[in-house]
Scaffold this active site. Structure first.
Site, PDB file in Angstrom:
ATOM      1  N   CYS A 276       5.966   1.217  -8.703  1.00  0.00           N
ATOM      2  CA  CYS A 276       6.275   2.467  -8.002  1.00  0.00           C
ATOM      3  C   CYS A 276       6.686   2.196  -6.551  1.00  0.00           C
ATOM      4  O   CYS A 276       5.872   1.740  -5.751  1.00  0.00           O
ATOM      5  CB  CYS A 276       5.050   3.367  -8.059  1.00  0.00           C
ATOM      6  SG  CYS A 276       5.116   4.811  -6.993  1.00  0.00           S
TER       7      CYS A 276
ATOM      8  N   CYS B 261       4.771   4.254  -3.914  1.00  0.00           N
ATOM      9  CA  CYS B 261       3.385   3.758  -3.804  1.00  0.00           C
ATOM     10  C   CYS B 261       3.311   2.591  -2.821  1.00  0.00           C
ATOM     11  O   CYS B 261       2.342   2.461  -2.076  1.00  0.00           O
ATOM     12  CB  CYS B 261       2.873   3.282  -5.161  1.00  0.00           C
ATOM     13  SG  CYS B 261       2.805   4.568  -6.416  1.00  0.00           S
TER      14      CYS B 261
END
Length: 166
Positions: free
Chosen positions: A90, A93
């Site tokens: 991600c 993230c």
């Protein structure tokens, strides 16, 4: 590759006792120690010019290993906990994680941060209704008191933490 070449030159100069001949300056330094032989065996003479650098171990951030670890360190925690549910793949993230760690560290132990990899702990993601990453949960006394999904800037993160701490 360049690091290997530099290391090879350095080791060759140390072993041969001659400074390296090249475009780099000789790698002689006061910080190197040479073993001194004594009748009792090998001893190392301490060098006051040597500098040792250390990094501070973060006691405010930890990775969750499994369900019981989550129960013990997050749900049963007396300190408020920020739970960062993330994934290795991600992109957002990777931006939010360090930013959130920095903001939690600024709180000086008033709050701790648990990192949960959604790929490793899908059961926790289902239990806490995490449908997208990054998701950040604010937990106090074992209950989720606040939550957000996506990236936030530092001011928003600070407000989120202040609300959790109270």
């Amino acid at each position: 590759m360049a690091q290997r070449l530099l290391l090879r030159r350095f080791l060759a100069s140390v072993i041969s006792g001659k400074p390296s001949q090249g475009r780099w300056p000789p790698l002689t330094s006061r910080t190197l120690q040479t073993p001194q032989c004594s009748p009792g065996g090998l001893t190392i003479t301490p060098n006051p010019g040597r500098t040792i650098y250390t990094t501070r171990i973060s006691l405010t951030t930890f990775n969750i290993q499994d369900g019981p670890d989550f129960q013990d360190r997050v749900v049963n925690s007396e300190t408020p906990v920020v739970v960062d549910v993330h994934a290795q793949w991600c992109g957002p993230c990777k931006i939010l994680g360090p930013r959130l760690e920095k903001m939690v560290a600024k709180q000086h132990g008033k709050v701790v941060m648990a990192k949960v990899d959604i790929d490793d702990h899908t059961d926790l993601a289902i239990e806490y209704e995490v449908s997208a990453v990054p998701t950040v949960l604010a937990m106090k006394n074992g209950d989720v008191v606040d939550k957000f999904v996506g990236i936030k800037d530092e001011d928003q993160l600070e407000a989120f933490l202040k609300k959790l701490i109270g």
